[in-house]
Scaffold this active site. Sequence first.
Site, mmCIF file in Angstrom:
data_model
loop_
_atom_site.group_PDB
_atom_site.id
_atom_site.type_symbol
_atom_site.label_atom_id
_atom_site.label_comp_id
_atom_site.label_asym_id
_atom_site.label_seq_id
_atom_site.Cartn_x
_atom_site.Cartn_y
_atom_site.Cartn_z
ATOM 1 N N SER A 164 37.767 31.097 19.565
ATOM 2 C CA SER A 164 38.512 31.162 18.301
ATOM 3 C C SER A 164 39.809 30.358 18.279
ATOM 4 O O SER A 164 40.409 30.207 17.216
ATOM 5 C CB SER A 164 38.826 32.614 17.950
ATOM 6 O OG SER A 164 37.682 33.237 17.423
ATOM 7 N N SER A 215 37.813 31.771 14.819
ATOM 8 C CA SER A 215 38.413 32.574 13.776
ATOM 9 C C SER A 215 39.860 32.204 13.451
ATOM 10 O O SER A 215 40.354 32.531 12.377
ATOM 11 C CB SER A 215 38.372 34.046 14.196
ATOM 12 O OG SER A 215 39.211 34.270 15.318
ATOM 13 N N LYS A 243 48.962 33.889 13.853
ATOM 14 C CA LYS A 243 47.702 34.393 13.304
ATOM 15 C C LYS A 243 47.910 35.839 12.859
ATOM 16 O O LYS A 243 48.619 36.599 13.535
ATOM 17 C CB LYS A 243 46.616 34.311 14.379
ATOM 18 C CG LYS A 243 45.213 34.704 13.935
ATOM 19 C CD LYS A 243 44.232 34.552 15.097
ATOM 20 C CE LYS A 243 42.794 34.866 14.709
ATOM 21 N NZ LYS A 243 41.870 34.712 15.841
#
Lengths: 490, 519
Positions: A179, A155, A80
């Site tokens: 997330s 997210s 990420k």
Amino acid sequence: MAGLFYQTIARLSADLAAKKLSAVELTQAVIARAKAVEPRIRAFNSFDESDALAQAAESDARRAAGRSRGSLEGIPIGLKDVIAVQNQPLTASSRMLANFVSPYDATVTTRLKAAGAILFGRLNCDEFAMGSSTENSAFHPTANPWDVTRVPGGSSGGSAAALAAGEAIATLGSDTGGSIRQPAAFCGVVGLKPTYGLVSRYGLIAFASSLDQIGPFARTVGDAAVLLGAIAGHDERDSTSYRVEIPDYAAALEGRRGPWKLGIPKEYFGAGLDPEIGAAVERAIDFYRGLGCEVREVSLPHTQYCLDTYYIIATAEASSNLARYDGIRYGHRASGAKDVVDLYFQSRAEGFGAEVKRRIILGTYVLSSGYYDAYYLRAQKVRTLIRRDFLAAYQQVDALITPTSPIPAFKLGEKSDPLAMYLCDVYTIGVNLAGLPGISVPCGFTAAGLPIGLQLIGQPFQEAQLLAIAHAYEREHEWSQRHPALASSG
Amino acid sequence: MASNGMVRDYPLLATRYSLLSMNYEAVIGLEVHVQVKTRSKIFTRVATGYGLEPNTLTDPVVLALPGALPVMNRAALDAIIKAGLLLGCRIAPVCKWDRKNYFYPDSPKNYQISQYDQPLCLGGEVEIELPGPARNLMGEHKRIPLTRIHLEEDVGKLNHGAADSLIDYNRAGTPLMEIVSEPALHSAEEAFAYLTSLRATMIYGGISDCDMEKGQLRCDANISVRPVGESKLGTKVELKNLNSISFVRDGIAHEIKRQIAVLERGGTIVQETRDYDGMTGTSQSLRTKEEAHDYRYFPDPDLMPVVVDEEWKNRIRAGCPELPFDKQRRFIAQYRLPYTLTSVLVWDRELADYFEAAVKAAGEDRAQSVGNWIANDLLRELGKAAPAAVSAGAEGGLSDPHGRFRIPPAQLAELVRLVEAGTVLMNAAKEIFVEMFATGEAPGVIADRRGLKVAAGDAGELEQWCRDAIAGNAKALAEFKAGKDSAINAFKGPVMKAAKGRANPKLVDETLRRLLAGN
């Protein structure tokens, strides 16, 4: 048989060890797949193909020389875009850091490298990890591989979507309020949020320091266990990381098959839960009963306060954590500012997106003189009560079973109201507030073909048990062997 | 040694200010920032330092790069615990960290990690001495109460150019203590004495070098005035940039006069922060209360609270030195030293330790002699020596605690004894001392080489020994008087015996001849 890019770490590691496959071949396959599907998925903010192939070649050379590093030797793993990798971009999917290149490695990055992983690509997310759909990325939204008109969740949407689309063998995300687990549920993969303090946050761009935790996305619970084993453990660079023994999580999966005592928190099955999801979770609960597990209803009475508590604590911490993005030392700097205050205003006005600004403003407000006691201090007290709810439940049960998300993946652009978006995290946020481990495993599909996630919530630092419980379900179901029909859907 | 002079070299104490119609009293509280002397910064491993290339003492934590996290340096906590114990503070059982949020380019995170509602040290006091009625008389002592001491991180430094401003983050993250006094000081002179004492305490404890030129000690003053007899405090003004101890005194004196003048004109004091310019002796407003910050303090979630247990405190307590005023009282009582001499000796811990080591070697009865040698001769020679040479001596002091003073304490003790025994005369001893300081040689060696040793009997006994020898040998006296010159040798044996062989033979001969001639 599915393509190389849909294999598990377990299978690929065996093939690499047997020299049936090279790391370069595997990496090439993953890159080719990414190139093929990225125009539709857009899971990556960037990827450095030549760097990945160079790492793969080094991995093969190590293996040939008998110097393989560890459990992830030769396995391409995506990160990420909030986790620092030296000499790679680190953007948090924000205009603020669009041109920032990290001069250092996060601790998880160092550990993945030490385990032999090939670090590949910067995965899209909501800006500064604030959001539940990855639509808050300053660069572009990411599509759900199961239905490209829908969001992958957030997210860590890029991490989940890339894995589901075969663009990585495993990925890392971060989980502040769900997330990792929510996008894992939306994309039909396994996502684990470890106990707060199990995995170092050093090098993770901070959203809310007391809630953030890095964790793995993987095709199977077994792969998640391998990844967790590689990144977990005390780090002297993170004061909030705990000194705990790290067991062999992968070995622990088969160690015990229960029966466990499982709790069903009644507050997690109320209004707002999609009936198809409710039914899928009920079937999973029945499965555990069938394994001989004792299943009982428990109560987490302060659940109704989770969302409010979270949006006070998380935004307060974020308002302070994001103060460093000021255009002075690095990051976006507005041109033409007339003085330093103007430089702050303009740089931050231009550099941050709407959701980030909304949270900075909220957080600044709740910390303001005269409001601190009413909001932040009160929220911290409620947080303690929320944690006590969970710990009380663990007096009776080993783990809790809930849906991961009340709804399946929704349409891109569907939730324009921030409050509606915040409600997506209603089942995941309590776990962060209480600092507990939680895992989402695929437990079925809706009639429309959208994945459904089952959330298992464990006791602090009992990841081995939590993974074993999840694995007991997974090994008797085939959900993880299904893949989105991307190739034919065009 | 500057501190020793400072205590005394200021004008008459004035706690009451009389102007025109009314008597006024000043009320002053000081906020002193002291940089803690640790090898690495407070929240990362990067070294601390001064005067280096800009931005060389940085890393992801210092620069607040995305993802960087602080980790507490326990040595900084050791230092503040020590400061708290030395000043009699209550030490908090838990060290808790807060974020103080404000935007300024010298603060890389745009928040400062500090301690807000739970400072590590509460209460405590600083003992001060006011000027005595004469230089050789001890002045009044007062104990100025402290509010708190907390630990925080220092910020970087801005260098403003014509077209741009440059930032040096080398200082950022240096551990910094904020020591806050109660508003219990009443004159510029008291503030001066307070800082002098506080500074000495920090240096004594090895907590900081307190070099104000390097910003290791910085002082802000909160000043108000009120009519004498009034119990309510007047409106306070914060005075900043008091960057030397004499600027603190001058700045406060100036501000008190300014406030009284405003009141006398019928004006009111505006609550504000003023910047004092020590070079011009003037001040100007920086900001008023309306522009005050809301720092939005909250507990730093990146740092765990640290428990400070009894064992930790005891370990620090074991390393706490005796403070200067306590030492001074002891020197006066134990060694019967005059006040003036003690005030030369006690303000420099190494010097006081050196004194005591030399006294131990010389014997307590000789303490005043030892003290005089140090106060008069050693300090003069140290003052003459090039600063570089002196600090080189201090470097050597790592293995030898007295290395800075060149002359080993035992050798100073030896010199004192030589003088006392009459083996060397005072004038010769002064020469020997200079050579000891220059060469490191023992005094006896120097005296022998340079023939500065007094032979036995020089001090007047020789004549008596000669008289006794003549009186004790009538036969030889008769022979000598009869013209037998060699008979004089018969007197020399007993004289040498009385002098234990250390009499000067030529002098013995001369004395005998003089006495025999007079007979």
